[in-house]
Design a protein around this motif. Structure first.
Motif, PDB file in Angstrom:
ATOM      1  N   GLY A  46     -29.282  12.209  27.921  1.00 29.86           N
ATOM      2  CA  GLY A  46     -28.500  11.920  29.126  1.00 29.86           C
ATOM      3  C   GLY A  46     -27.368  10.942  28.911  1.00 29.86           C
ATOM      4  O   GLY A  46     -26.392  10.924  29.664  1.00 29.86           O
ATOM      5  N   ARG A  47     -27.472  10.116  27.875  1.00 24.75           N
ATOM      6  CA  ARG A  47     -26.389   9.145  27.579  1.00 24.75           C
ATOM      7  C   ARG A  47     -25.074   9.863  27.268  1.00 24.75           C
ATOM      8  O   ARG A  47     -24.012   9.258  27.354  1.00 24.75           O
ATOM      9  N   ASN A  48     -25.173  11.109  26.847  1.00 28.39           N
ATOM     10  CA  ASN A  48     -23.958  11.852  26.489  1.00 28.39           C
ATOM     11  C   ASN A  48     -23.169  12.325  27.705  1.00 28.39           C
ATOM     12  O   ASN A  48     -22.053  12.816  27.547  1.00 28.39           O
ATOM     13  N   GLN A  49     -23.753  12.234  28.892  1.00 25.82           N
ATOM     14  CA  GLN A  49     -23.090  12.794  30.077  1.00 25.82           C
ATOM     15  C   GLN A  49     -21.701  12.165  30.270  1.00 25.82           C
ATOM     16  O   GLN A  49     -21.543  10.946  30.229  1.00 25.82           O
ATOM     17  N   CYS A  50     -20.700  13.006  30.501  1.00 28.24           N
ATOM     18  CA  CYS A  50     -19.343  12.512  30.786  1.00 28.24           C
ATOM     19  C   CYS A  50     -19.214  12.221  32.280  1.00 28.24           C
ATOM     20  O   CYS A  50     -18.326  11.477  32.696  1.00 28.24           O
ATOM     21  N   CYS A  51     -20.057  12.860  33.045  1.00 28.28           N
ATOM     22  CA  CYS A  51     -19.945  12.753  34.490  1.00 28.28           C
ATOM     23  C   CYS A  51     -21.252  13.261  35.088  1.00 28.28           C
ATOM     24  O   CYS A  51     -21.885  14.164  34.538  1.00 28.28           O
ATOM     25  N   ALA A  52     -21.657  12.650  36.186  1.00 30.38           N
ATOM     26  CA  ALA A  52     -22.837  13.136  36.906  1.00 30.38           C
ATOM     27  C   ALA A  52     -22.613  12.886  38.380  1.00 30.38           C
ATOM     28  O   ALA A  52     -21.885  11.950  38.760  1.00 30.38           O
ATOM     29  N   GLY A  53     -23.230  13.710  39.201  1.00 34.27           N
ATOM     30  CA  GLY A  53     -23.045  13.510  40.636  1.00 34.27           C
ATOM     31  C   GLY A  53     -23.951  14.389  41.457  1.00 34.27           C
ATOM     32  O   GLY A  53     -24.712  15.205  40.922  1.00 34.27           O
ATOM     33  N   TYR A  54     -23.871  14.183  42.742  1.00 33.12           N
ATOM     34  CA  TYR A  54     -24.611  15.052  43.659  1.00 33.12           C
ATOM     35  C   TYR A  54     -23.869  15.161  44.971  1.00 33.12           C
ATOM     36  O   TYR A  54     -23.040  14.308  45.317  1.00 33.12           O
ATOM     37  N   ALA A  55     -24.193  16.243  45.678  1.00 31.04           N
ATOM     38  CA  ALA A  55     -23.743  16.390  47.061  1.00 31.04           C
ATOM     39  C   ALA A  55     -24.979  16.320  47.926  1.00 31.04           C
ATOM     40  O   ALA A  55     -26.034  16.826  47.547  1.00 31.04           O
ATOM     41  N   LEU A  56     -24.854  15.684  49.063  1.00 27.72           N
ATOM     42  CA  LEU A  56     -25.942  15.653  50.040  1.00 27.72           C
ATOM     43  C   LEU A  56     -25.403  16.270  51.327  1.00 27.72           C
ATOM     44  O   LEU A  56     -24.398  15.797  51.876  1.00 27.72           O
ATOM     45  N   TYR A  57     -26.075  17.374  51.741  1.00 26.33           N
ATOM     46  CA  TYR A  57     -25.645  18.068  52.955  1.00 26.33           C
ATOM     47  C   TYR A  57     -26.440  17.496  54.126  1.00 26.33           C
ATOM     48  O   TYR A  57     -27.472  18.036  54.517  1.00 26.33           O
ATOM     49  N   GLY A  58     -26.005  16.359  54.616  1.00 29.58           N
ATOM     50  CA  GLY A  58     -26.685  15.688  55.724  1.00 29.58           C
ATOM     51  C   GLY A  58     -25.857  15.825  56.983  1.00 29.58           C
ATOM     52  O   GLY A  58     -25.170  16.836  57.167  1.00 29.58           O
ATOM     53  N   GLN A  59     -25.921  14.819  57.864  1.00 34.33           N
ATOM     54  CA  GLN A  59     -25.056  14.873  59.060  1.00 34.33           C
ATOM     55  C   GLN A  59     -23.622  15.114  58.614  1.00 34.33           C
ATOM     56  O   GLN A  59     -22.882  15.863  59.211  1.00 34.33           O
ATOM     57  N   ALA A  60     -23.270  14.406  57.549  1.00 39.21           N
ATOM     58  CA  ALA A  60     -21.984  14.660  56.879  1.00 39.21           C
ATOM     59  C   ALA A  60     -22.294  15.168  55.478  1.00 39.21           C
ATOM     60  O   ALA A  60     -23.373  14.915  54.947  1.00 39.21           O
ATOM     61  N   THR A  61     -21.368  15.899  54.896  1.00 37.95           N
ATOM     62  CA  THR A  61     -21.517  16.266  53.481  1.00 37.95           C
ATOM     63  C   THR A  61     -20.871  15.174  52.656  1.00 37.95           C
ATOM     64  O   THR A  61     -19.702  14.811  52.882  1.00 37.95           O
ATOM     65  N   ILE A  62     -21.644  14.618  51.729  1.00 44.97           N
ATOM     66  CA  ILE A  62     -21.076  13.564  50.887  1.00 44.97           C
ATOM     67  C   ILE A  62     -21.158  13.967  49.416  1.00 44.97           C
ATOM     68  O   ILE A  62     -21.981  14.803  49.035  1.00 44.97           O
ATOM     69  N   LEU A  63     -20.314  13.352  48.629  1.00 40.21           N
ATOM     70  CA  LEU A  63     -20.272  13.579  47.188  1.00 40.21           C
ATOM     71  C   LEU A  63     -20.357  12.213  46.526  1.00 40.21           C
ATOM     72  O   LEU A  63     -19.538  11.328  46.819  1.00 40.21           O
ATOM     73  N   VAL A  64     -21.365  12.022  45.688  1.00 37.51           N
ATOM     74  CA  VAL A  64     -21.548  10.754  44.983  1.00 37.51           C
ATOM     75  C   VAL A  64     -21.367  11.047  43.495  1.00 37.51           C
ATOM     76  O   VAL A  64     -21.919  12.018  42.973  1.00 37.51           O
ATOM     77  N   LEU A  65     -20.603  10.200  42.829  1.00 33.39           N
ATOM     78  CA  LEU A  65     -20.085  10.552  41.508  1.00 33.39           C
ATOM     79  C   LEU A  65     -20.070   9.349  40.571  1.00 33.39           C
ATOM     80  O   LEU A  65     -19.795   8.232  41.006  1.00 33.39           O
ATOM     81  N   THR A  66     -20.374   9.592  39.297  1.00 33.13           N
ATOM     82  CA  THR A  66     -20.079   8.575  38.293  1.00 33.13           C
ATOM     83  C   THR A  66     -19.370   9.212  37.102  1.00 33.13           C
ATOM     84  O   THR A  66     -19.712  10.326  36.674  1.00 33.13           O
ATOM     85  N   LEU A  67     -18.385   8.474  36.606  1.00 28.13           N
ATOM     86  CA  LEU A  67     -17.694   8.871  35.377  1.00 28.13           C
ATOM     87  C   LEU A  67     -18.028   7.852  34.289  1.00 28.13           C
ATOM     88  O   LEU A  67     -17.310   7.699  33.307  1.00 28.13           O
ATOM     89  N   GLY A  68     -19.125   7.100  34.529  1.00 32.14           N
ATOM     90  CA  GLY A  68     -19.534   6.064  33.579  1.00 32.14           C
ATOM     91  C   GLY A  68     -18.858   4.735  33.843  1.00 32.14           C
ATOM     92  O   GLY A  68     -18.919   3.822  33.013  1.00 32.14           O
ATOM     93  N   ARG A  69     -18.189   4.612  34.983  1.00 29.09           N
ATOM     94  CA  ARG A  69     -17.550   3.343  35.368  1.00 29.09           C
ATOM     95  C   ARG A  69     -17.945   3.022  36.805  1.00 29.09           C
ATOM     96  O   ARG A  69     -17.114   2.943  37.686  1.00 29.09           O
ATOM     97  N   GLY A  70     -19.243   2.879  37.054  1.00 30.45           N
ATOM     98  CA  GLY A  70     -19.726   2.624  38.402  1.00 30.45           C
ATOM     99  C   GLY A  70     -19.929   3.921  39.173  1.00 30.45           C
ATOM    100  O   GLY A  70     -19.754   5.023  38.631  1.00 30.45           O
ATOM    101  N   VAL A  71     -20.302   3.761  40.434  1.00 25.90           N
ATOM    102  CA  VAL A  71     -20.630   4.927  41.262  1.00 25.90           C
ATOM    103  C   VAL A  71     -19.772   4.891  42.525  1.00 25.90           C
ATOM    104  O   VAL A  71     -19.671   3.863  43.194  1.00 25.90           O
TER     105      VAL A  71
END
Ligand code: AHG
Ligand code: MN
Ligand code: MN
Length: 339
Positions: free
Chosen positions: A152-177
């Protein structure tokens, strides 16, 4: 603070300021496009014709929901002709997905859980999409499964979408979230938080306690002590939540702290956990670490482990660093379970 800018503007800034490659920015943009399409289907609910099961069973032995398949197809379609990814893999496909003949192969491998929390689909509760981008090994033009088996350390990017009241996208490029909310009126993801942070101490845990009798003693000890609250060794009360969708439960941890656990389970010795390493545990582990938390199997950092297969399962304990470290200490006192 960059609140209020669009995802596209954010990605342009990252290219300028941090050398984010144009192709990786494009992969994220394509993923955002897929997420908007999935969000549209999700929002239609029973009117969209995507509730209920298909007749198929996936490689995990689980009945595929219509939305599992639909979301999987949407993500494939949004990436297969971009020339930015070399191959893809997902929870819903037995083996890796090679691009159609003639399509340019890019520098990245995309892995994803198209629809996380499938049992919540038909009851209108929280569901999500999880994704992870790995580098395609140099010189590889026809990726094989072994090319995906990276820590997993090799990941260039990771994220998720949550389809809740609002649709959100949470993302990391290895410099915080960072976190974006979809403005449906204009079809853009707008940056709403530029540094999610998990407090070191936690007061809230998420675990499926119906599995209690199958847990290993370190987990039973930790949860027992949470239950004891102020009358136990922890000397404080804990709250419990379980949405049954990793995306939702981990999003709560990233938003207001605490810990998420799907630990090793002794029900079936061939399965060292329920969650899958490549497209569930690894992306969430990177997000948790980037938010200042810890992600562990109880014995090792999730991100350091080499997956053996595409659909490898792994124990997941992530969130507030002091809580995860405490559980690791309990594991140190406990003999190692034979593999
Ligand atoms: P998926 O819907 O992608 O198969 O994932 C479901 C996972 C995860 O999202 C969640 O944390 C866990 O399964 C819930 O498991 P239980 O039903 O055992 O609580
Ligand atoms: Mn899942
Ligand atoms: Mn899924």
């Amino acid at each position: 603070m960059r609140h209020g800018i669009t995802l596209s503007a954010f990605l342009q800034q990252e290219q300028r300021l941090h050398d984010l490659s144009a192709d990786l920015a494009g992969v994220i943009d394509d993923m955002a496009r897929a997420i908007k399409q999935i969000a549209h289907h999700v929002s239609l609910g029973a009117l969209g014709g995507v509730l209920g099961n298909t007749d198929a069973i996936n490689i995990q032995g689980e009945v595929q929901k219509k939305l599992d398949v639909e979301a999987n197809d949407i993500i494939l379609r949004c990436h297969e002709t971009s020339g930015r990814v070399a191959a893809m893999a997902s929870e819903e496909m037995d083996s890796i997905y090679l691009l159609p003949i003639g399509e340019r192969r890019g520098d990245y491998l995309l892995v994803f859980d198209p629809l996380d929390g499938s049992t919540n689909i038909d009851i209108n509760l929280s569901i999500g999409t999880i994704f992870s981008v790995l580098p395609c090994p140099r010189g590889v033009t026809e990726p094989r499964e072994s090319d995906f088996l990276q820590p997993g350390r090799n990941q260039c990017c990771a994220g998720y979408a949550l389809y809740g009241q609002a649709t959100i996208l949470v993302l990391t490029l290895g410099r915080g979230v960072v976190s974006f909310t979809l403005d449906r009126a204009v079809g853009e993801f707008i940056l709403v938080q530029d540094s999610l942070h998990i407090d070191t101490e936690g007061h809230e845990y998420a675990i499926n306690t119906s599995n209690w009798r199958f847990w290993e003693p370190p987990i039973q000890r930790y949860i027992e002590e949470c239950h004891a609250g102020t009358t136990g060794p922890r000397g404080k009360n804990f709250n419990m939540r379980w949405m049954g969708a990793m995306v939702a439960d981990c999003h709560r941890v990233l938003s207001r702290g605490g810990i998420f656990l799907y630990p090793r389970d002794l029900r079936d010795p061939t399965k060292p956990g329920k969650l899958r390493q490549l497209y569930e545990a690894n992306p969430m582990a990177l997000l948790a670490e980037q938010a200042g938390g810890v992600a562990s199997t109880g014995r090792q950092a999730i991100l350091d482990l080499l997956p053996k297969t595409l659909h490898q399962r792994i124990p997941v304990i992530l969130g507030a660093s002091e809580e995860v470290r405490l559980i690791e200490n309990y594991y140190r006192d406990h003999p190692i379970h034979p593999e």
